[in-house]
Design an enzyme around this catalytic site. Structure first.
Site, mmCIF file in Angstrom:
data_model
loop_
_atom_site.group_PDB
_atom_site.id
_atom_site.type_symbol
_atom_site.label_atom_id
_atom_site.label_comp_id
_atom_site.label_asym_id
_atom_site.label_seq_id
_atom_site.Cartn_x
_atom_site.Cartn_y
_atom_site.Cartn_z
ATOM 1 N N LYS A 1 0.855 -1.188 0.000
ATOM 2 C CA LYS A 1 0.000 0.000 0.000
ATOM 3 C C LYS A 1 0.886 1.232 0.000
ATOM 4 C CE LYS A 1 -1.012 0.733 4.910
ATOM 5 N NZ LYS A 1 -0.778 2.164 4.963
ATOM 6 N N THR B 1 -7.943 3.041 7.173
ATOM 7 C CA THR B 1 -8.394 1.737 6.676
ATOM 8 C C THR B 1 -9.751 1.391 7.273
ATOM 9 O OG1 THR B 1 -6.128 1.005 6.321
ATOM 10 C CG2 THR B 1 -7.821 -0.719 6.534
ATOM 11 N N GLY C 1 -3.569 7.120 12.114
ATOM 12 C CA GLY C 1 -3.172 7.322 10.729
ATOM 13 C C GLY C 1 -3.733 6.226 9.852
ATOM 14 N N CYS C 2 -2.892 5.253 9.550
ATOM 15 C CA CYS C 2 -3.270 4.172 8.631
ATOM 16 C C CYS C 2 -4.408 3.312 9.167
ATOM 17 C CB CYS C 2 -2.058 3.308 8.317
ATOM 18 S SG CYS C 2 -0.772 4.216 7.422
ATOM 19 N N VAL C 3 -4.410 3.052 10.461
ATOM 20 C CA VAL C 3 -5.454 2.183 11.023
ATOM 21 C C VAL C 3 -6.828 2.828 10.873
ATOM 22 C CG1 VAL C 3 -6.328 1.096 13.139
ATOM 23 C CG2 VAL C 3 -3.880 1.005 12.601
#
Length: 118
Positions: free
Chosen positions: A27, A64, A59-61
Site C-alpha cells: 500500500k 483503513t 493514521g493508517c489504522v
C-alpha cells in the site's frame, strides 16, 4: 495460530514473514484499500469482516477502518495490534473506533473459534 491470512504493508518491508499461500499487498497511502487490490480479493473470498492492526492508530489504522466501512465491510480493530507515538491521539482514535469495533485479541479469537476458525 492460523489467524493471519494476509499481509498488507506500506513502503517498508513487512515485519512478518510471508507464508506459503498468503497474499502480500503493498500500500502506498494511509488506507489499505486505496489503489490496492484488497477489496476485490476480500469480496472474491466472501469476506465481510476484517481485523485491522497497525503502527499508527490515528493514521493508517483509522483510514483503513473508515474506508472499510464506506465499502460495506465490518472492520474490527485488535486492541493489542495497534499503537501510536502519541498516546492522546491514540486514545482519541480508539475512542472513535470503539466500543463495537475495537476489541481485545482474546475476544476476536473466541469469536473465530466459535465459527470453526482456528
Amino acid at each position: 495460530d492460523g489467524i493471519r491470512d494476509h499481509c498488507v504493508t506500506g513502503v517498508q518491508t513487512c515485519a512478518l514473514p510471508i507464508l506459503p499461500g498468503e497474499i502480500h499487498l503493498t500500500k502506498w497511502r494511509f488506507s489499505a484499500f486505496f489503489e490496492t487490490s484488497l477489496e476485490p480479493l476480500l469480496r472474491g473470498a466472501g469476506v465481510e469482516t476484517i481485523v485491522i492492526g497497525g503502527v499508527a492508530s490515528y493514521g493508517c489504522v483509522i483510514a483503513t477502518y473508515i474506508d472499510a466501512i464506506a465499502r460495506g465491510f465490518f472492520p474490527l480493530v485488535c486492541e493489542e495490534a495497534v499503537a501510536a507515538s502519541r498516546q492522546d491521539m491514540h486514545e482519541t482514535a480508539m475512542d472513535f473506533m470503539s466500543p463495537n469495533s475495537a476489541l481485545p485479541l482474546a475476544d476476536i479469537l473466541s469469536v473465530w473459534r466459535k465459527g470453526g476458525r482456528t
